[in-house]
Design a protein around this motif. Structure first.
Motif, mmCIF file in Angstrom:
data_model
loop_
_atom_site.group_PDB
_atom_site.id
_atom_site.type_symbol
_atom_site.label_atom_id
_atom_site.label_comp_id
_atom_site.label_asym_id
_atom_site.label_seq_id
_atom_site.Cartn_x
_atom_site.Cartn_y
_atom_site.Cartn_z
ATOM 1 N N ASP A 147 0.835 -1.188 0.204
ATOM 2 C CA ASP A 147 -0.194 0.196 -0.053
ATOM 3 C C ASP A 147 0.837 1.388 -0.002
ATOM 4 O O ASP A 147 0.360 2.340 -0.395
ATOM 5 C CB ASP A 147 -0.941 0.164 1.067
ATOM 6 C CG ASP A 147 -1.971 -1.004 1.174
ATOM 7 O OD1 ASP A 147 -2.529 -1.258 -0.015
ATOM 8 O OD2 ASP A 147 -2.463 -1.480 2.207
ATOM 9 N N ALA A 151 1.110 0.482 -4.544
ATOM 10 C CA ALA A 151 -0.286 1.002 -4.815
ATOM 11 C C ALA A 151 -0.462 2.446 -5.487
ATOM 12 O O ALA A 151 -1.483 2.610 -6.333
ATOM 13 C CB ALA A 151 -1.164 0.760 -3.385
ATOM 14 N N PRO A 152 0.379 3.215 -4.883
ATOM 15 C CA PRO A 152 0.164 4.822 -5.266
ATOM 16 C C PRO A 152 0.653 4.843 -6.712
ATOM 17 O O PRO A 152 0.482 5.603 -7.339
ATOM 18 C CB PRO A 152 1.195 5.454 -4.471
ATOM 19 C CG PRO A 152 1.036 4.643 -3.292
ATOM 20 C CD PRO A 152 1.233 3.255 -3.653
ATOM 21 N N THR A 153 1.701 3.972 -7.350
ATOM 22 C CA THR A 153 1.895 3.883 -8.802
ATOM 23 C C THR A 153 0.950 3.398 -9.778
ATOM 24 O O THR A 153 1.318 3.365 -10.985
ATOM 25 C CB THR A 153 3.330 3.118 -8.904
ATOM 26 O OG1 THR A 153 3.204 1.898 -8.691
ATOM 27 C CG2 THR A 153 4.330 3.678 -7.832
ATOM 28 N N PRO A 155 -2.884 2.381 -11.737
ATOM 29 C CA PRO A 155 -4.232 3.144 -12.064
ATOM 30 C C PRO A 155 -5.134 2.779 -10.935
ATOM 31 O O PRO A 155 -5.061 1.712 -10.325
ATOM 32 C CB PRO A 155 -4.315 2.504 -13.396
ATOM 33 C CG PRO A 155 -3.291 1.977 -13.864
ATOM 34 C CD PRO A 155 -2.497 1.416 -12.832
ATOM 35 N N ASP A 156 -6.049 3.498 -10.843
ATOM 36 C CA ASP A 156 -7.319 3.343 -9.905
ATOM 37 C C ASP A 156 -7.927 1.990 -10.019
ATOM 38 O O ASP A 156 -8.496 1.593 -11.023
ATOM 39 C CB ASP A 156 -8.376 4.478 -9.971
ATOM 40 C CG ASP A 156 -7.973 6.005 -9.915
ATOM 41 O OD1 ASP A 156 -6.821 6.038 -9.158
ATOM 42 O OD2 ASP A 156 -8.551 6.892 -10.229
ATOM 43 N N GLY A 157 -7.987 1.250 -8.877
ATOM 44 C CA GLY A 157 -8.658 -0.142 -8.935
ATOM 45 C C GLY A 157 -7.627 -0.972 -9.232
ATOM 46 O O GLY A 157 -7.960 -2.283 -8.781
ATOM 47 N N GLN A 158 -6.593 -1.016 -9.658
ATOM 48 C CA GLN A 158 -5.722 -2.033 -10.090
ATOM 49 C C GLN A 158 -5.100 -2.449 -8.804
ATOM 50 O O GLN A 158 -5.048 -3.937 -8.711
ATOM 51 C CB GLN A 158 -4.749 -1.514 -11.161
ATOM 52 C CG GLN A 158 -3.955 -2.749 -11.640
ATOM 53 C CD GLN A 158 -2.784 -2.456 -12.829
ATOM 54 O OE1 GLN A 158 -3.029 -1.352 -13.158
ATOM 55 N NE2 GLN A 158 -2.008 -3.384 -13.143
ATOM 56 N N ALA A 159 -4.625 -1.636 -7.838
ATOM 57 C CA ALA A 159 -3.863 -2.140 -6.729
ATOM 58 C C ALA A 159 -4.994 -3.195 -6.026
ATOM 59 O O ALA A 159 -4.608 -4.392 -5.389
ATOM 60 C CB ALA A 159 -3.659 -1.004 -5.630
ATOM 61 N N GLU A 160 -6.212 -2.605 -5.705
ATOM 62 C CA GLU A 160 -7.197 -3.554 -5.084
ATOM 63 C C GLU A 160 -7.349 -5.025 -5.946
ATOM 64 O O GLU A 160 -7.840 -5.990 -5.163
ATOM 65 C CB GLU A 160 -8.463 -2.873 -4.792
ATOM 66 C CG GLU A 160 -8.498 -1.760 -3.910
ATOM 67 C CD GLU A 160 -7.995 -2.176 -2.635
ATOM 68 O OE1 GLU A 160 -8.641 -3.395 -2.332
ATOM 69 O OE2 GLU A 160 -7.121 -1.648 -1.926
#
Length: 263
Positions: A147, A151-153, A155-160
């Motif tokens: 996290d 995660a910050p690197t 795109p939205d939603g891809q980390a989850e």
């Protein structure tokens, strides 16, 4: 928290994907079926035709979602493309290897070794590296570093999505991943012998047979990728049946190669 069984599954996939090619390498060497140059050319052909040329075409053709083509939503066309792409690139690659790079290596052991190189490097790149990647991500998620650093690197939603996959992929799926690499390796050896038989007989139709068989086997995974078929056990059963047929074909080809000439 990462399920300990999932970690064990990742490790098992790594071990299966690595030990099967190594075990066959040792077995072929003991049986005097190992030919080093075809082994190396098999690796080179897979890297060039599958990992460079085929993937370059995928970038042009396949939508980033991975479940459709960029220019049409037709499921049938996506499945047709996905099934044919690997067959065309890999079987033509085998033909190029045997026809122009291995002109003096047309024996049974050369076909076995080429297939081992081709399928073995695939098992390592997909099975071993995939398991290592999963283990690294699991470690980062477990420590909380995912996290903070990864995660910050993304795109939205891809980390989850990645976290969900690592957290909820069951043990059995990793085992299937390793076994699938072993089954695919058996198939690659058989297709290498089929293409080599065509080179020996100077008849390109054997390459066409290999392309069609490869495409037929890849139809099942393509249907799964397109979410047409959702039962992964059914897909693996199809791959298993192809591997059994490939194994029987490989055994039968020993007499064909040792009893015949170039054409």
């Amino acid at each position: 928290m990462i399920n300990s069984l999932s970690i064990a599954g990742m490790a098992a996939q790594l071990v299966i994907s690595l030990l099967v090619p190594l075990g066959l390498l040792i077995y072929f060497h003991k049986k005097k079926w190992l030919s080093w140059k075809p082994l190396g050319v098999g690796i080179l052909i897979f890297l060039l035709f599958s990992q460079v040329l085929e993937k370059a075409l995928h970038v042009v053709m396949i939508d980033p979602s991975g479940t459709s083509l960029k220019w049409t939503d037709s499921v049938a066309l996506f499945v047709l493309y996905a099934a044919l792409a690997a067959g065309v690139f890999e079987e033509v690659g085998r033909y190029v290897g045997f026809r122009w790079m291995l002109k003096k290596h047309h024996e049974y052991k050369d076909g076995l070794s080429f297939g081992l190189g081709h399928g073995g490097i695939e098992a390592i790149l997909i099975g071993v590296f995939g398991a290592v990647n999963a283990l690294v991500l699991a470690s980062l998620i477990q420590s909380g570093m995912f996290d903070k650093t990864i995660a910050p690197t993304l795109p939205d939603g891809q980390a989850e999505l990645i976290k969900d996959q690592i957290l909820h992929t069951p043990f059995a799926m990793y085992i299937l991943g390793g076994l699938e690499r072993a089954l695919a390796l058996v198939f690659h050896i058989a297709m290498s012998l089929l293409v080599l038989l065509g080179v020996r007989k100077r008849n390109f139709r054997y390459v066409i047979y290999a392309i069609l068989l490869h495409a037929l086997m890849d139809t099942a995974p393509a249907l799964y990728q397109a979410h047409v078929v959702t039962n992964v056990w059914l897909i693996e059963a199809v791959i298993f049946l192809f591997a059994v047929a490939a194994f029987l074909f490989t055994r039968r080809m020993k007499e064909t190669f040792e009893g015949g000439g170039e054409g």
